[in-house]
Design a protein around this motif. Structure first.
Motif, mmCIF file in Angstrom:
data_model
loop_
_atom_site.group_PDB
_atom_site.id
_atom_site.type_symbol
_atom_site.label_atom_id
_atom_site.label_comp_id
_atom_site.label_asym_id
_atom_site.label_seq_id
_atom_site.Cartn_x
_atom_site.Cartn_y
_atom_site.Cartn_z
ATOM 1 N N ILE A 233 6.001 -13.537 37.541
ATOM 2 C CA ILE A 233 4.472 -13.148 37.601
ATOM 3 C C ILE A 233 4.497 -11.663 37.440
ATOM 4 O O ILE A 233 5.058 -10.754 38.241
ATOM 5 N N SER A 234 3.710 -11.202 36.233
ATOM 6 C CA SER A 234 3.458 -9.782 36.203
ATOM 7 C C SER A 234 1.962 -9.307 36.535
ATOM 8 O O SER A 234 1.687 -8.271 36.803
ATOM 9 N N ASP A 235 1.003 -10.373 36.484
ATOM 10 C CA ASP A 235 -0.410 -9.901 36.778
ATOM 11 C C ASP A 235 -0.963 -11.271 37.093
ATOM 12 O O ASP A 235 -0.495 -12.457 36.501
ATOM 13 N N LEU A 236 -2.163 -11.139 37.857
ATOM 14 C CA LEU A 236 -3.017 -12.379 38.000
ATOM 15 C C LEU A 236 -4.383 -12.085 38.219
ATOM 16 O O LEU A 236 -4.536 -10.775 38.680
ATOM 17 N N ALA A 237 -5.213 -12.745 37.863
ATOM 18 C CA ALA A 237 -6.818 -12.430 37.970
ATOM 19 C C ALA A 237 -7.655 -13.918 38.128
ATOM 20 O O ALA A 237 -7.464 -14.935 37.645
ATOM 21 N N ALA A 238 -8.563 -13.756 38.981
ATOM 22 C CA ALA A 238 -9.184 -14.993 39.468
ATOM 23 C C ALA A 238 -10.618 -14.807 38.924
ATOM 24 O O ALA A 238 -11.311 -13.867 38.965
ATOM 25 N N SER A 239 -11.270 -15.948 38.680
ATOM 26 C CA SER A 239 -12.686 -15.865 38.146
ATOM 27 C C SER A 239 -13.285 -15.546 39.356
ATOM 28 O O SER A 239 -13.116 -15.910 40.610
ATOM 29 N N PRO A 240 -14.536 -15.232 39.293
ATOM 30 C CA PRO A 240 -15.333 -14.764 40.524
ATOM 31 C C PRO A 240 -15.809 -15.954 41.405
ATOM 32 O O PRO A 240 -15.854 -15.915 42.791
ATOM 33 N N ASP A 241 -15.962 -17.222 40.810
ATOM 34 C CA ASP A 241 -16.047 -18.435 41.719
ATOM 35 C C ASP A 241 -14.721 -19.201 42.049
ATOM 36 O O ASP A 241 -14.791 -20.186 42.643
ATOM 37 N N GLY A 242 -13.613 -18.715 41.688
ATOM 38 C CA GLY A 242 -12.584 -19.243 42.234
ATOM 39 C C GLY A 242 -12.132 -20.617 41.538
ATOM 40 O O GLY A 242 -11.044 -20.935 41.838
ATOM 41 N N ALA A 246 -5.918 -16.726 36.182
ATOM 42 C CA ALA A 246 -5.300 -16.444 34.975
ATOM 43 C C ALA A 246 -3.847 -15.656 35.435
ATOM 44 O O ALA A 246 -4.036 -14.914 36.238
ATOM 45 N N VAL A 247 -2.667 -16.120 35.179
ATOM 46 C CA VAL A 247 -1.472 -15.484 35.439
ATOM 47 C C VAL A 247 -0.731 -14.979 34.142
ATOM 48 O O VAL A 247 -0.489 -15.795 33.280
ATOM 49 N N SER A 248 -0.258 -13.842 34.312
ATOM 50 C CA SER A 248 0.637 -13.275 33.244
ATOM 51 C C SER A 248 2.238 -13.562 33.544
ATOM 52 O O SER A 248 2.588 -13.348 34.568
ATOM 53 N N LEU A 249 2.865 -14.557 32.753
ATOM 54 C CA LEU A 249 4.119 -15.136 33.043
ATOM 55 C C LEU A 249 5.071 -14.866 32.013
ATOM 56 O O LEU A 249 4.731 -14.699 30.832
ATOM 57 N N ALA A 250 6.164 -14.105 32.557
ATOM 58 C CA ALA A 250 7.252 -13.833 31.797
ATOM 59 C C ALA A 250 8.303 -14.984 31.609
ATOM 60 O O ALA A 250 8.577 -15.731 32.959
ATOM 61 N N PRO A 251 9.235 -15.126 30.645
ATOM 62 C CA PRO A 251 10.237 -16.140 30.822
ATOM 63 C C PRO A 251 11.446 -15.857 31.511
ATOM 64 O O PRO A 251 12.392 -16.641 31.819
ATOM 65 N N SER A 262 5.743 -11.577 28.166
ATOM 66 C CA SER A 262 4.797 -12.162 29.103
ATOM 67 C C SER A 262 3.596 -12.719 28.464
ATOM 68 O O SER A 262 3.014 -12.111 27.360
ATOM 69 N N ARG A 263 3.153 -13.834 28.643
ATOM 70 C CA ARG A 263 1.938 -14.610 28.184
ATOM 71 C C ARG A 263 1.013 -14.978 29.312
ATOM 72 O O ARG A 263 1.513 -15.304 30.502
ATOM 73 N N THR A 264 -0.116 -14.933 29.067
ATOM 74 C CA THR A 264 -1.114 -15.233 30.150
ATOM 75 C C THR A 264 -1.294 -16.782 29.918
ATOM 76 O O THR A 264 -2.006 -17.301 28.864
ATOM 77 N N VAL A 265 -1.483 -17.628 31.181
ATOM 78 C CA VAL A 265 -1.885 -18.877 31.135
ATOM 79 C C VAL A 265 -2.980 -18.962 32.130
ATOM 80 O O VAL A 265 -2.995 -18.408 32.994
ATOM 81 N N ILE A 266 -3.933 -19.882 31.576
ATOM 82 C CA ILE A 266 -5.222 -20.025 32.798
ATOM 83 C C ILE A 266 -4.569 -21.384 33.504
ATOM 84 O O ILE A 266 -4.364 -22.346 32.774
ATOM 85 N N VAL A 278 -3.132 -18.221 26.420
ATOM 86 C CA VAL A 278 -3.638 -17.189 25.408
ATOM 87 C C VAL A 278 -2.557 -16.937 24.706
ATOM 88 O O VAL A 278 -1.498 -16.427 24.838
ATOM 89 N N PRO A 279 -2.859 -17.086 23.105
ATOM 90 C CA PRO A 279 -1.856 -16.981 22.290
ATOM 91 C C PRO A 279 -1.723 -15.759 21.691
ATOM 92 O O PRO A 279 -2.100 -15.087 20.419
ATOM 93 N N THR A 280 -1.062 -14.800 22.451
ATOM 94 C CA THR A 280 -0.849 -13.391 22.211
ATOM 95 C C THR A 280 0.613 -13.326 21.740
ATOM 96 O O THR A 280 1.537 -14.204 22.078
ATOM 97 N N ASP A 281 1.189 -12.367 20.752
ATOM 98 C CA ASP A 281 2.384 -12.051 20.247
ATOM 99 C C ASP A 281 3.150 -10.981 20.999
ATOM 100 O O ASP A 281 4.417 -10.753 20.775
ATOM 101 N N GLY A 282 2.379 -9.947 21.448
ATOM 102 C CA GLY A 282 2.936 -8.684 21.649
ATOM 103 C C GLY A 282 2.697 -8.353 23.145
ATOM 104 O O GLY A 282 2.409 -9.212 23.858
ATOM 105 N N LYS A 283 2.786 -6.888 23.606
ATOM 106 C CA LYS A 283 2.630 -6.454 24.762
ATOM 107 C C LYS A 283 1.133 -6.877 25.192
ATOM 108 O O LYS A 283 0.207 -6.717 24.254
ATOM 109 N N THR A 284 0.964 -6.895 26.619
ATOM 110 C CA THR A 284 -0.291 -7.339 27.247
ATOM 111 C C THR A 284 -0.616 -6.523 28.177
ATOM 112 O O THR A 284 0.589 -5.758 29.045
ATOM 113 N N GLY A 285 -1.764 -6.147 28.731
ATOM 114 C CA GLY A 285 -2.015 -5.236 29.877
ATOM 115 C C GLY A 285 -2.945 -6.049 30.872
ATOM 116 O O GLY A 285 -2.883 -7.215 31.117
ATOM 117 N N ASP A 286 -4.137 -5.223 31.402
ATOM 118 C CA ASP A 286 -4.909 -5.847 32.237
ATOM 119 C C ASP A 286 -5.829 -6.902 31.797
ATOM 120 O O ASP A 286 -5.935 -7.126 30.522
#
Length: 706
Positions: A233-242, A246-251, A262-266, A278-286
């Protein structure tokens, strides 16, 4: 912590007297001195004194800078950190940077919240007044999330939650009175035989994966549930209501995996069930959810080959569609926050300047502002307010608020008594017609008849760039270089960020020849203008900037009277086998692997050109560098000593990584760098005697302690 689906509720942790004393918010002997709060509505712009004392290396120990900012949900309070380096000259203990936490209020009040003994970081909010944070100084093993009421001047911190294992990262869901954190399960280790002399490191041992825990904070009870989410896991973000997480996961656990793959999974925030990827193909950030939880915004690279996550994308959670909103800009989007359910406020870096604008989830823009006289480095906010970190050529990083970014603090009022160099942005055409930008700093006073001696400061990355803002540090001789009579040139060569992906991609497969020719063209431009003396030019840089310095000392040796290369890439073939990012190097920069084109990698290696070197070269490197292995410096030193035609010296720093962190070694670095330039560049004498390996300033400092 027991890894069960539910754990026993437990009361909030209570501190003993000794711990409470360490958390007290009163000023301590370590608190920053000379801090000035600026009244609300004011944005002072004190000018440096042209007749003042020139800025010195030692002055850097007195510079403090605003680091992070965090705006409360109602924007009444803005919390920020102010950091500095331990002043070893005045007897403070050597170490890394230290910081205190302060709060600025809309009525202009500015006060200390947590002093340097706490070392607070990783801020979030559970309510308008309740700040959450972690501590780098308290003896909690990294397993506690603290809280404090920032609205009460005498409030003391408390333990909001205490885990049985170290917390990697966390995020809060104030609407659900919940927080989520990731932690790494540490496997029990058997006897390793170290006491019998069996000291071994095995590189392919499995790296433990992380998992996610949800904590429901309903005082006085605190309950935990381990969610079925595991991975790197490289990042995580919660919705305000919980409801969503969203979690950024690397293989895998490699730096390449974290950076490129890393790809972001909800997930469902209650059960941990996966919902969408989230269908991204390159580097991701916040990443961050909209206030209503319908959208997830993220910094991302539109293509896998893009060198940086320079664009903003929005993922519609309900429709499961991704839309890139800014991928065609000739600038870089670097930060954002949600100002409404369907609107973002975006921070943009364009060349050497910054600006901001609002943007809907459909991509419509409004309210664009360009900043003049200062640069916004990062910001935070919501629909109620905004705060940022700004700096200018004549002041270091400070707090600013409002869309106009009015400056609110002055942490270094003494700078107005210093004689600072004159700083401006410059533009010139490279040999192939590409426009290149940079920053030029010239000393105060009359230009010498033959021009100033010049220090070229090449930035690292190359996913980086210089602003027309404060740029001085121990490894960046901007103002203390100008204080010693040097002009300093900071080029944003092709491949730099700040001008969109098209400009960043111009260096692909031809890094030194394309990028570093831009540097030479800038030196020629300055020489043709009569500003600098082309026979007295030195070059320095760290990491990719060290690569530039090593290239200048070898392949471009005729142009540089001295070079100081820090953590330099010197042999692209061997570097590929020792760096932690070999895949990133191929995908984002060269396009082919070494085994596919050995000649390309050899021709672009400074060691391949070492025999022609006539440039005195100082090499500096941390011995624990995992990005650029110290063997890269050993190779350059060995080749230059054997076949080069000029002095060479290698200095390594035990226990230091890719960036030197401790005050003592950074001071040593700066002293050695400037003495090298003073020896060879200032007089324009490549054949000057090699300076002593010892530093008089360090010897005097040590003698004064005895």
């Amino acid at each position: 912590m027991s890894l069960t689906s539910r754990v026993e509720a437990r009361p909030a942790l209570q501190f003993g007297k000794n711990v409470r004393e360490r958390l007290l918010t009163g000023l301590s002997a370590l608190c920053l001195s000379g801090f000035t709060a600026v009244p609300a509505g004011a944005q002072p712009a004190p000018s440096p004194d042209p007749a003042g004392t020139p800025f010195t290396i030692e002055d850097l120990f007195d510079v403090s800078s605003v680091g992070t900012v965090s705006v409360a949900p109602d924007a009444v309070h803005t919390v920020y950190t102010r950091w500095r380096r331990p002043n070893i000259i005045r007897g403070e203990q050597d170490g890394g940077a230290v910081s205190e936490t302060r709060v600025w209020m809309q009525d202009g009040t500015n006060r200390l919240v947590l002093d340097e003994r706490v070392g607070a970081y990783s801020f979030d909010w559970m309510s308008d007044n309740e700040l959450t944070f972690r501590s780098g100084r308290l003896e909690d093993g990294g397993s506690t999330i603290f809280g404090i009421d920032v609205s009460a001047p005498q409030s003391e911190p408390f333990a909001l939650f205490n885990s049985d294992s170290a917390i990697d990262m966390y995020d809060t869901s104030p609407g659900a009175s919940a927080l989520f954190y990731s932690t790494t399960r540490q496997e029990e280790e058997g006897p390793d035989g170290a006491e019998m002399g069996f000291l071994v490191n095995v590189t392919d041992r499995p790296v433990p994966v992380s998992h996610v825990v949800r904590v429901n904070i309903e005082r006085p009870a605190v309950t935990e549930s381990v969610l079925p989410i595991e991975g790197y896991i490289s990042d995580l973000a919660a919705s305000p209501d919980g409801r969503l997480l969203a979690v950024s996961l690397a293989p895998g656990s490699s730096s390449d995996d974290y950076m490129l793959n890393s790809r972001t999974v909800i997930f469902d925030g209650e059960t941990g069930a996966p919902i969408s990827t989230v269908p991204t193909d390159g580097k991701t950030g916040d990443i961050a959810f909209s206030p209503d939880g319908r959208y997830l915004a993220l910094m991302a690279a539109p293509a896998r080959s893009d060198s940086a996550p320079h664009a903003i994308a929005v993922f519609d959670v309900q429709a499961e569609t991704l839309r890139f909103l800014t991928d065609g800009d000739d600038a870089d989007e670097v930060d954002f926050f949600w100002s409404a359910d369907d609107e973002l406020t975006v921070l943009q870096h364009r060349g050497t300047q910054s600006g901001l604008f609002n943007m809907t989830v459909e991509g419509s823009r409004s309210g664009a502002i360009s900043h003049t006289g200062f640069v916004v480095h990062r910001f935070d906010g919501n629909g109620h307010g905004i705060a940022g970190v700004i700096s200018a050529p004549h002041y270091a990083h400070e707090l600013a608020t409002g869309r106009d970014m009015s400056r609110r603090t002055d942490g270094n009022p003494w700078l107005s008594d210093r004689q600072l160099g004159n700083q401006e942005a410059v533009r010139y055409r490279a040999r192939d017609g590409v426009e290149i930008e940079g920053i030029l700093v010239t000393p105060e006073g009359v230009r010498p008849e033959t021009g100033w001696p010049l220090i070229v400061l090449a930035h690292g990355g190359p996913e980086s760039h210089y602003f027309n803002a404060w740029a001085t540090d121990f490894d960046r001789p901007v103002q203390f270089g100008a204080g010693r009579g040097y002009a300093v040139f900071l080029p944003n060569y092709r491949g730099s960020t700040g001008r969109g992906e098209a400009f960043a991609a111009l260096d692909r497969a031809d890094a030194p020849a394309a990028e570093f020719n831009d540097i030479l063209d800038g030196v020629d431009f300055l020489a043709a203008s009569g500003l600098i003396d082309p026979s007295r030019v030195g070059i320095t840089g760290q990491s990719h900037g060290g690569y530039a310095a090593a290239w200048g000392a070898t392949a471009q040796t005729g142009h540089f009277a001295a070079a100081v290369a820090a953590a330099p890439v010197t042999n692209l073939v061997s570097s590929h086998g020792t760096t932690d990012i070999p895949e990133e190097t191929v995908v984002n920069h060269y396009g082919v692997a070494p085994e596919e084109d050995w000649t390309l990698y050899l021709n672009q290696s400074p060691v391949f050109h070492a025999a022609q070197s006539r440039t005195p070269t100082l090499i500096l490197h941390g011995e624990s560098d995992s990005r650029v292995n110290v063997s890269q410096s050993l190779e350059l030193y060995g080749y230059l000593r054997r076949v080069g035609q000029s002095p060479v010296r290698l200095v390594t720093y035990p226990g230091q990584g890719h960036r030197l962190s401790r005050s003592a070694v950074r001071y040593d670095y700066a002293l050695r760098m400037m003495r090298w330039f003073d020896t060879f560049v200032m007089p324009g004498d490549r054949n000057a005697p090699l300076p002593s390996p010892d530093l008089e300033e360090i010897q005097n400092l040590v003698a004064g302690r005895d």
